[in-house]
Design a protein around this motif. Structure first.
Motif, PDB file in Angstrom:
ATOM      1  N   VAL A   1       1.168   6.928  -6.654  1.00  0.00           N
ATOM      2  CA  VAL A   1       0.005   7.730  -7.058  1.00  0.00           C
ATOM      3  C   VAL A   1       0.296   9.204  -6.791  1.00  0.00           C
ATOM      4  O   VAL A   1       0.066  10.069  -7.652  1.00  0.00           O
ATOM      5  N   ASN A   2       0.838   9.483  -5.626  1.00  0.00           N
ATOM      6  CA  ASN A   2       1.124  10.882  -5.286  1.00  0.00           C
ATOM      7  C   ASN A   2       2.166  11.486  -6.218  1.00  0.00           C
ATOM      8  O   ASN A   2       2.045  12.632  -6.655  1.00  0.00           O
TER       9      ASN A   2
ATOM     10  N   TYR B   1       2.491   1.918  -3.409  1.00  0.00           N
ATOM     11  CA  TYR B   1       1.560   2.339  -4.462  1.00  0.00           C
ATOM     12  C   TYR B   1       1.001   3.733  -4.177  1.00  0.00           C
ATOM     13  O   TYR B   1       0.814   4.535  -5.091  1.00  0.00           O
ATOM     14  N   GLU B   2       0.746   4.034  -2.902  1.00  0.00           N
ATOM     15  CA  GLU B   2       0.228   5.368  -2.574  1.00  0.00           C
ATOM     16  C   GLU B   2       1.280   6.425  -2.940  1.00  0.00           C
ATOM     17  O   GLU B   2       0.973   7.474  -3.517  1.00  0.00           O
ATOM     18  N   GLN B   3       2.527   6.106  -2.628  1.00  0.00           N
ATOM     19  CA  GLN B   3       3.615   7.039  -2.961  1.00  0.00           C
ATOM     20  C   GLN B   3       3.683   7.271  -4.475  1.00  0.00           C
ATOM     21  O   GLN B   3       3.852   8.385  -4.941  1.00  0.00           O
TER      22      GLN B   3
ATOM     23  N   LYS C   1      -8.322   0.505  -1.901  1.00  0.00           N
ATOM     24  CA  LYS C   1      -7.217   1.352  -1.431  1.00  0.00           C
ATOM     25  C   LYS C   1      -6.653   2.178  -2.591  1.00  0.00           C
ATOM     26  O   LYS C   1      -6.417   3.379  -2.450  1.00  0.00           O
TER      27      LYS C   1
ATOM     28  N   GLU D   1       0.819  -1.218   0.000  1.00  0.00           N
ATOM     29  CA  GLU D   1       0.000   0.000   0.000  1.00  0.00           C
ATOM     30  C   GLU D   1       0.853   1.269   0.000  1.00  0.00           C
ATOM     31  O   GLU D   1       0.588   2.210  -0.740  1.00  0.00           O
ATOM     32  N   LYS D   2       1.889   1.251   0.853  1.00  0.00           N
ATOM     33  CA  LYS D   2       2.725   2.451   1.001  1.00  0.00           C
ATOM     34  C   LYS D   2       3.392   2.806  -0.335  1.00  0.00           C
ATOM     35  O   LYS D   2       3.417   3.954  -0.756  1.00  0.00           O
TER      36      LYS D   2
ATOM     37  N   SER E   1      -8.968   4.949  -3.385  1.00  0.00           N
ATOM     38  CA  SER E   1      -8.941   6.054  -2.411  1.00  0.00           C
ATOM     39  C   SER E   1      -7.652   6.879  -2.561  1.00  0.00           C
ATOM     40  O   SER E   1      -7.677   8.098  -2.423  1.00  0.00           O
ATOM     41  N   PHE E   2      -6.521   6.224  -2.877  1.00  0.00           N
ATOM     42  CA  PHE E   2      -5.287   6.997  -3.087  1.00  0.00           C
ATOM     43  C   PHE E   2      -5.500   8.003  -4.227  1.00  0.00           C
ATOM     44  O   PHE E   2      -5.059   9.150  -4.162  1.00  0.00           O
TER      45      PHE E   2
ATOM     46  N   ARG F   1      -8.051  10.834  -3.351  1.00  0.00           N
ATOM     47  CA  ARG F   1      -7.495  11.886  -2.478  1.00  0.00           C
ATOM     48  C   ARG F   1      -6.850  12.990  -3.305  1.00  0.00           C
ATOM     49  O   ARG F   1      -6.738  14.120  -2.863  1.00  0.00           O
ATOM     50  N   ARG F   2      -6.407  12.624  -4.501  1.00  0.00           N
ATOM     51  CA  ARG F   2      -5.741  13.614  -5.353  1.00  0.00           C
ATOM     52  C   ARG F   2      -6.643  14.181  -6.441  1.00  0.00           C
ATOM     53  O   ARG F   2      -6.382  15.241  -6.985  1.00  0.00           O
TER      54      ARG F   2
END
Ligand code: SF4
Length: 461
Positions: free
Chosen positions: A366-367, A362-364, A431, A359-360, A434-435, A438-439
């Motif tokens: 996406v950001n 992939y979220e990074q 997840k 998760e960490k 949602s990542f 959020r953007r």
């Protein structure tokens, strides 16, 4: 990615370095013989299933089979309790009755001759075969100029060539030595075949090449192709004519059997495609790629209905699993350049790969994407978790025996492809969704090759 898993991915990849002696479990060596000798009264299929389970546990946990069986002490040994014990060890996170698992337990057949060879090199074929019908095309002339050292031969047809030349998985390693220029006669534009019982995104495909120089572990091409080499249809104008008689309000792309851009400096097709689709503004054309081969694309005036889309994974995953491809930094820099040139940008998180701590990472990613590409310039983002046919699973085992992507818990899914369990996939999609949300609330996100219920739960379609 946690350190232990990272270590695993590194250890299992022999890219560019010397690899220590592979442990015997990696190739399943001796496991079948062990099972045949220990359980002679089991039928062949039962022994095959036990062999498969022992192989997968041994490979993942780096254990010898005797160690795996040490804790199984039911006497006399019967098949069901033994299989149940092994299923629990193979799928410890799976909570339901293990005997109801639709596990894929095919024969373990690993031939070291089929192992992938990693050679990062420029595509310069030793042999170029040109179908008679396209010897006078501009692509044929261009290829002759670009590869003066190659041996050229005119052939009646690719189909005839394949009939008279033997090929097996080992030949996939030599694919860059062979180039074929063909005349496409029938197979121009068509609906994406998707996956059985999955929700179609309405995509259409056009095959402007077959074959790839990259080595993504999960790639279906080695399992799908039964012929050598890289093929380019040389009659691009016939594709354009075919499109004039096709549906024109569609989303269409050329990245199914090839990376859309990796050979663009050779075919020089992208400027012609951009120019052609300018006149069909209701259609959207997508170049789907992992390459950074965008010089030709960025040298021409873009059209608003052209998207350049990158398939992405977190940096370390891309490094270890998408072998020989440009890094994620390089891909994102190419996306930034295409954005600046005026193209729409797409991203495909496909396959999303499950590992501890995914998760960490992939979220990074996406950001990072949204930090570099403005949401208004993102045409779409697709999500698809790792999946494969049984044939592809066996191909991966043969080509990448040190892989770790097959060590995760995967089962036969609704479409008979091997997938993560439904609850795991749903959680991954939610997840990821949602990542992204959020953007951006607006970017179009869809699931690729997923069942209706899953799409409805995650993206409401
Ligand atoms: S880039 Fe696409 S076609 Fe090329 S090896 Fe990877 S998955 Fe296969």
């Amino acid at each position: 990615m946690n350190e232990e898993k990272m270590d695993g991915l590194n250890r299992y990849t022999n890219l560019g370095g010397s690899e220590s002696e592979p442990p015997r479990f990696v190739y399943g060596s001796g496991i079948k013989e062990f099972v045949d000798a220990k359980y002679p009264r089991f039928g062949e299929t039962k022994r095959q299933e036990i062999t498969r389970l022992l192989y997968e546990i041994a490979k993942r946990d780096k254990l010898d089979v005797e160690d795996i069986l040490r804790d199984f002490s039911v006497e006399p040994v019967r098949f069901d309790p033994l299989k149940s014990y092994l299923l629990k060890r193979r799928f410890p996170k799976y909570k339901t009755n293990v005997l109801k698992i639709r596990a894929a337990l095919p024969k373990v057949e690993i031939n070291p001759r089929f192992e992938a060879r990693f050679e990062k090199k420029e595509f310069y074929p030793k042999y170029v075969y040109i179908e008679e019908a396209v010897t006078q095309t501009s692509l044929a002339q261009r290829i002759k100029q670009k590869f003066p050292e190659s041996k050229f031969e005119t052939i009646s047809s690719y189909r005839e060539y394949v009939k008279t030349h033997s090929y097996d998985l080992a030949g996939y390693n030599d694919r860059l030595d062979y180039c074929f220029l063909t005349q496409e006669k029938f197979d121009f534009f068509k609906n994406c075949p998707c996956s059985p019982k999955s929700v179609s995104c309405g995509y259409h495909i056009v095959n402007l090449g077959v074959g790839c120089s990259y080595e993504c572990m999960y790639c279906f091409l080695p399992a799908y192709l039964n012929s050598p080499g890289i093929q380019f249809p040389a009659n691009l104008e016939d594709f354009f004519d075919a499109f004039k008689a096709y549906h024109q309000d569609i989303r269409v792309g050329s990245g199914e059997f090839a990376d859309s851009l990796v050979f663009d400096h050779i075919t020089e097709y992208s400027p012609q495609i951009v120019e052609f689709f300018k006149d069909y503004p209701k259609a959207t054309f997508e170049f789907k790629t992992k390459s950074v081969n965008i010089d030709l694309l960025t040298s021409v005036k873009p059209a608003g209905n052209i998207a350049v889309a990158w398939t992405v994974n977190p940096k370390d995953v891309a490094k270890q699993v998408e072998c020989l491809t440009p890094s994620i930094d390089e891909r994102l820099n190419a996306a930034v350049r295409c954005q600046a040139a005026g193209y729409k940008i797409g991203f495909h998180f496909d396959p999303v790969i499950h590992y501890e701590g995914w998760e960490k990472d992939y979220e990074q990613l996406v950001n990072e994407i949204f930090d570099k590409i403005e949401a208004k310039n993102i045409a779409w983002i697709s999500l698809g978790t790792l999946r494969m046919t049984m044939g592809l699973k066996k191909t991966i085992e043969n080509r990448f025996p040190h892989n770790t992507i097959l060590d995760e818990e995967m089962f036969l899914g609704y479409d008979d492809k091997i997938r993560y369990a439904a609850n795991v996939r749903q959680s991954m999609y939610e997840k990821m969704f949602s990542f992204i949300r959020r953007r951006s609330q607006k970017v179009w996100v869809y699931l690729c090759m997923e069942e209706k219920g899953m799409c409805g739960k995650v993206v409401g379609a």
